[in-house]
Design a protein around this motif. Structure first.
Motif, PDB file in Angstrom:
ATOM      1  N   ILE A  29       0.840  -1.208   0.000  1.00 29.62           N
ATOM      2  CA  ILE A  29       0.000   0.000   0.000  1.00 29.62           C
ATOM      3  C   ILE A  29       0.870   1.252   0.000  1.00 29.62           C
ATOM      4  CG2 ILE A  29      -1.618   1.345   1.397  1.00 29.62           C
ATOM      5  CD1 ILE A  29      -2.871  -1.384   2.202  1.00 29.62           C
ATOM      6  N   LEU A  30       1.900   1.276   0.846  1.00 30.91           N
ATOM      7  CA  LEU A  30       2.784   2.443   0.893  1.00 30.91           C
ATOM      8  C   LEU A  30       3.544   2.633  -0.417  1.00 30.91           C
ATOM      9  CD1 LEU A  30       4.191   2.161   4.525  1.00 30.91           C
ATOM     10  CD2 LEU A  30       2.482   3.766   3.664  1.00 30.91           C
ATOM     11  N   SER A  31       4.026   1.544  -1.010  1.00 30.10           N
ATOM     12  CA  SER A  31       4.767   1.692  -2.260  1.00 30.10           C
ATOM     13  C   SER A  31       3.848   2.131  -3.400  1.00 30.10           C
ATOM     14  CB  SER A  31       5.492   0.405  -2.624  1.00 30.10           C
ATOM     15  OG  SER A  31       4.582  -0.607  -2.973  1.00 30.10           O
ATOM     16  N   MET A  32       2.613   1.641  -3.422  1.00 30.05           N
ATOM     17  CA  MET A  32       1.674   2.082  -4.455  1.00 30.05           C
ATOM     18  C   MET A  32       1.339   3.560  -4.298  1.00 30.05           C
ATOM     19  SD  MET A  32      -0.799  -1.267  -4.653  1.00 30.05           S
ATOM     20  CE  MET A  32      -2.039  -0.452  -5.610  1.00 30.05           C
ATOM     21  N   ALA A  33       1.178   3.996  -3.038  1.00 30.62           N
ATOM     22  CA  ALA A  33       0.899   5.412  -2.797  1.00 30.62           C
ATOM     23  C   ALA A  33       2.077   6.275  -3.247  1.00 30.62           C
ATOM     24  CB  ALA A  33       0.599   5.644  -1.324  1.00 30.62           C
ATOM     25  N   LEU A  34       3.294   5.845  -2.945  1.00 31.59           N
ATOM     26  CA  LEU A  34       4.474   6.608  -3.364  1.00 31.59           C
ATOM     27  C   LEU A  34       4.609   6.605  -4.883  1.00 31.59           C
ATOM     28  CD1 LEU A  34       6.974   8.221  -2.557  1.00 31.59           C
ATOM     29  CD2 LEU A  34       8.214   6.064  -2.522  1.00 31.59           C
ATOM     30  N   THR A  35       4.364   5.469  -5.507  1.00 33.35           N
ATOM     31  CA  THR A  35       4.432   5.394  -6.973  1.00 33.35           C
ATOM     32  C   THR A  35       3.430   6.339  -7.606  1.00 33.35           C
ATOM     33  OG1 THR A  35       5.117   3.082  -6.838  1.00 33.35           O
ATOM     34  CG2 THR A  35       4.284   3.839  -8.952  1.00 33.35           C
ATOM     35  N   LEU A  36       2.218   6.347  -7.094  1.00 34.25           N
ATOM     36  CA  LEU A  36       1.191   7.248  -7.611  1.00 34.25           C
ATOM     37  C   LEU A  36       1.606   8.706  -7.428  1.00 34.25           C
ATOM     38  CD1 LEU A  36      -1.613   7.452  -8.880  1.00 34.25           C
ATOM     39  CD2 LEU A  36      -2.564   7.480  -6.572  1.00 34.25           C
ATOM     40  N   PHE A  37       2.143   9.037  -6.273  1.00 27.70           N
ATOM     41  CA  PHE A  37       2.612  10.400  -6.014  1.00 27.70           C
ATOM     42  C   PHE A  37       3.726  10.785  -6.987  1.00 27.70           C
ATOM     43  CE2 PHE A  37       5.570  13.267  -3.823  1.00 27.70           C
ATOM     44  CZ  PHE A  37       4.729  14.361  -3.645  1.00 27.70           C
ATOM     45  N   ILE A  38       4.659   9.864  -7.233  1.00 29.99           N
ATOM     46  CA  ILE A  38       5.768  10.139  -8.152  1.00 29.99           C
ATOM     47  C   ILE A  38       5.246  10.333  -9.572  1.00 29.99           C
ATOM     48  CG2 ILE A  38       7.799   9.094  -9.256  1.00 29.99           C
ATOM     49  CD1 ILE A  38       8.443   7.874  -6.498  1.00 29.99           C
ATOM     50  N   ILE A  39       4.298   9.502 -10.000  1.00 27.33           N
ATOM     51  CA  ILE A  39       3.736   9.624 -11.350  1.00 27.33           C
ATOM     52  C   ILE A  39       3.009  10.951 -11.511  1.00 27.33           C
ATOM     53  CG2 ILE A  39       1.978   8.679 -12.919  1.00 27.33           C
ATOM     54  CD1 ILE A  39       2.824   5.881 -11.905  1.00 27.33           C
ATOM     55  N   ILE A  40       2.257  11.357 -10.487  1.00 29.30           N
ATOM     56  CA  ILE A  40       1.526  12.626 -10.554  1.00 29.30           C
ATOM     57  C   ILE A  40       2.484  13.806 -10.583  1.00 29.30           C
ATOM     58  CG2 ILE A  40      -0.020  14.160  -9.249  1.00 29.30           C
ATOM     59  CD1 ILE A  40      -1.497  11.614  -8.344  1.00 29.30           C
ATOM     60  N   SER A  41       3.530  13.765  -9.760  1.00 30.67           N
ATOM     61  CA  SER A  41       4.416  14.932  -9.669  1.00 30.67           C
ATOM     62  C   SER A  41       5.498  14.960 -10.751  1.00 30.67           C
ATOM     63  CB  SER A  41       5.067  14.989  -8.287  1.00 30.67           C
ATOM     64  OG  SER A  41       5.881  13.862  -8.086  1.00 30.67           O
ATOM     65  N   ASP A  42       6.067  13.804 -11.131  1.00 27.24           N
ATOM     66  CA  ASP A  42       7.188  13.797 -12.070  1.00 27.24           C
ATOM     67  C   ASP A  42       6.895  13.075 -13.378  1.00 27.24           C
ATOM     68  OD1 ASP A  42       8.792  15.181 -10.290  1.00 27.24           O
ATOM     69  OD2 ASP A  42       9.590  13.358  -9.375  1.00 27.24           O
TER      70      ASP A  42
END
Length: 156
Positions: A83-96
């Motif tokens: 769950i944490l890695s998916m949230a971070l991946t989503l955040f990275i995709i949205i921002s970068d």
């Protein structure tokens, strides 16, 4: 374990295991027959031994010797890490953008993998400590090492 068990000392051993894992902050400890199970932790400390763990101790006779069998289930660790890695991946995709999506996979592999290895080592040590404590509880003592002759010996 280096002892012989019988119907009289098995309840004493199960109570010893229960007491020891409660001292180490296990939660929801339950004795059923020759098995002790627990779930989670009562500790608020970080990196607690029983956090995210469901475990079961059982006493069994295998290959002409008594054994303390210990099984742990680390599925909660993997679920939280995923769950944490998916949230971070989503955040990275949205921002970068899609360019750094692989960082989320690394976030899952490194901490969760390291946590898995660490938990296996820590719980293996716990089982060994309990087996030694059970041996001492029943009265088994390690054999004393033989004294060595300190004189000089020739190879010829």
């Amino acid at each position: 374990m280096n002892i012989t068990l019988n119907d009289e000392n098995i309840p004493e051993i199960l109570e010893y295991i229960k007491t020891e894992i409660i001292k180490r902050k296990a939660n929801n400890v339950l004795i059923e027959g020759d098995t002790i199970s627990y779930e989670g932790s009562t500790s608020s400390a970080r990196h607690d031994l029983f956090e995210y763990i469901v475990g079961k101790f059982s006493i069994c006779y295998h290959n002409s010797e008594w054994r303390l069998r210990y099984r742990i289930n680390l599925s909660k660790l993997f679920k939280v890490g995923l769950i944490l890695s998916m949230a971070l991946t989503l955040f990275i995709i949205i921002s970068d953008g899609w360019e750094f999506w692989w960082i989320g996979i690394l976030v899952f592999i490194w901490p969760v993998g390291a946590g898995w290895v660490t938990e296996n080592i820590r719980h293996g040590t716990l089982a060994s400590d309990l087996a030694e404590g059970i041996d001492g509880l029943i009265g088994w003592k390690k054999p004393e090492p033989e004294e060595k002759d300190e004189s000089l010996k020739s190879w010829f």
